[in-house]
Design a protein around this motif. Structure first.
Motif, mmCIF file in Angstrom:
data_model
loop_
_atom_site.group_PDB
_atom_site.id
_atom_site.type_symbol
_atom_site.label_atom_id
_atom_site.label_comp_id
_atom_site.label_asym_id
_atom_site.label_seq_id
_atom_site.Cartn_x
_atom_site.Cartn_y
_atom_site.Cartn_z
ATOM 1 N N CYS A 80 28.563 38.291 35.617
ATOM 2 C CA CYS A 80 29.184 37.361 36.560
ATOM 3 C C CYS A 80 28.051 37.011 37.515
ATOM 4 N N HIS A 85 28.850 38.594 40.964
ATOM 5 C CA HIS A 85 29.220 39.977 41.275
ATOM 6 C C HIS A 85 28.460 41.072 40.549
ATOM 7 N N THR A 104 35.369 42.243 39.480
ATOM 8 C CA THR A 104 35.565 41.906 40.891
ATOM 9 C C THR A 104 36.412 40.650 41.080
ATOM 10 N N CYS A 105 36.116 39.570 40.318
ATOM 11 C CA CYS A 105 36.813 38.301 40.561
ATOM 12 C C CYS A 105 37.644 37.836 39.363
ATOM 13 N N CYS A 140 35.366 39.521 34.825
ATOM 14 C CA CYS A 140 34.564 40.194 35.861
ATOM 15 C C CYS A 140 35.473 41.180 36.585
HETATM 16 ZN ZN LIG Z 1 32.818 37.979 39.605
#
Ligand SMILES: [Zn+2]
Ligand SMILES: [Zn+2]
Length: 165
Positions: free
Chosen positions: A96, A99, A78-79, A76
């Protein structure tokens, strides 16, 4: 300790690790395309403004596990958690749950085609909600007229089915 997906100060393409471009001038605000055209990242907040994200079908957990064993899933942006395979109608996507969605360039056409229905439906829902939130008689009458039209159509279909038997 440096996080490879944060060190650039932003999100990175899950396929080639190039920082994603989420510029305000992008054609669709909120969408972050990969500069190498691998695909595009669609954040959950943006998706929620487009359509009901519960329409996305996640693949069965067992299949996910099998895939994790077969090869590493892209992270992902973002994470960095592994993206899981999901479907919007016939279009395969990576997701995800928190996200957003990764739409690979190869399935972008199919994704856009599958998105048309849910987006149109969501627009109609927002229209109706706007009408309902107006306390005036004209708005209420408009909603009532639409419900009546729907009831008439259902009745006509029921009658046609009865005649068919
Ligand atoms: Zn994520
Ligand atoms: Zn890329």
């Amino acid at each position: 300790m440096t996080d490879p997906y944060r060190s650039s100060g932003g999100e990175a393409c899950p396929q080639c690790s190039t920082p994603l471009e989420r510029s305000p001038e992008s054609i669709v605000p909120g969408v972050a395309p990969c500069p190498n055209a691998c695909g595009a990242w669609l954040p959950t907040t943006y998706l929620a403004s487009l359509f009901d994200t519960s329409e996305i079908a996640r693949e069965a957990h067992d299949a996910e596990q099998a895939e994790v064993r077969r090869y590493e899933l892209p992270p992902c942006p973002t994470c960095s958690a592994p993206l899981v395979r999901a479907w919007l109608g016939a279009a395969p996507i990576r997701m995800c749950a928190e996200h957003g969605l990764w739409v690979a360039a190869t399935s972008a056409g199919r994704f856009d085609a599958q998105l048309a229905g849910p987006v149109a439906r969501h627009r109609r829902l927002l229209e109706l909600m706007a009408l309902l939130s107006h306390p005036d008689d004209a708005s209420r009458r408009e909603v009532a007229k639409r419900v009546l039209a729907l009831e008439d159509r259902v009745a006509a279909i029921e009658a046609a089915l009865r005649d068919h038997r």
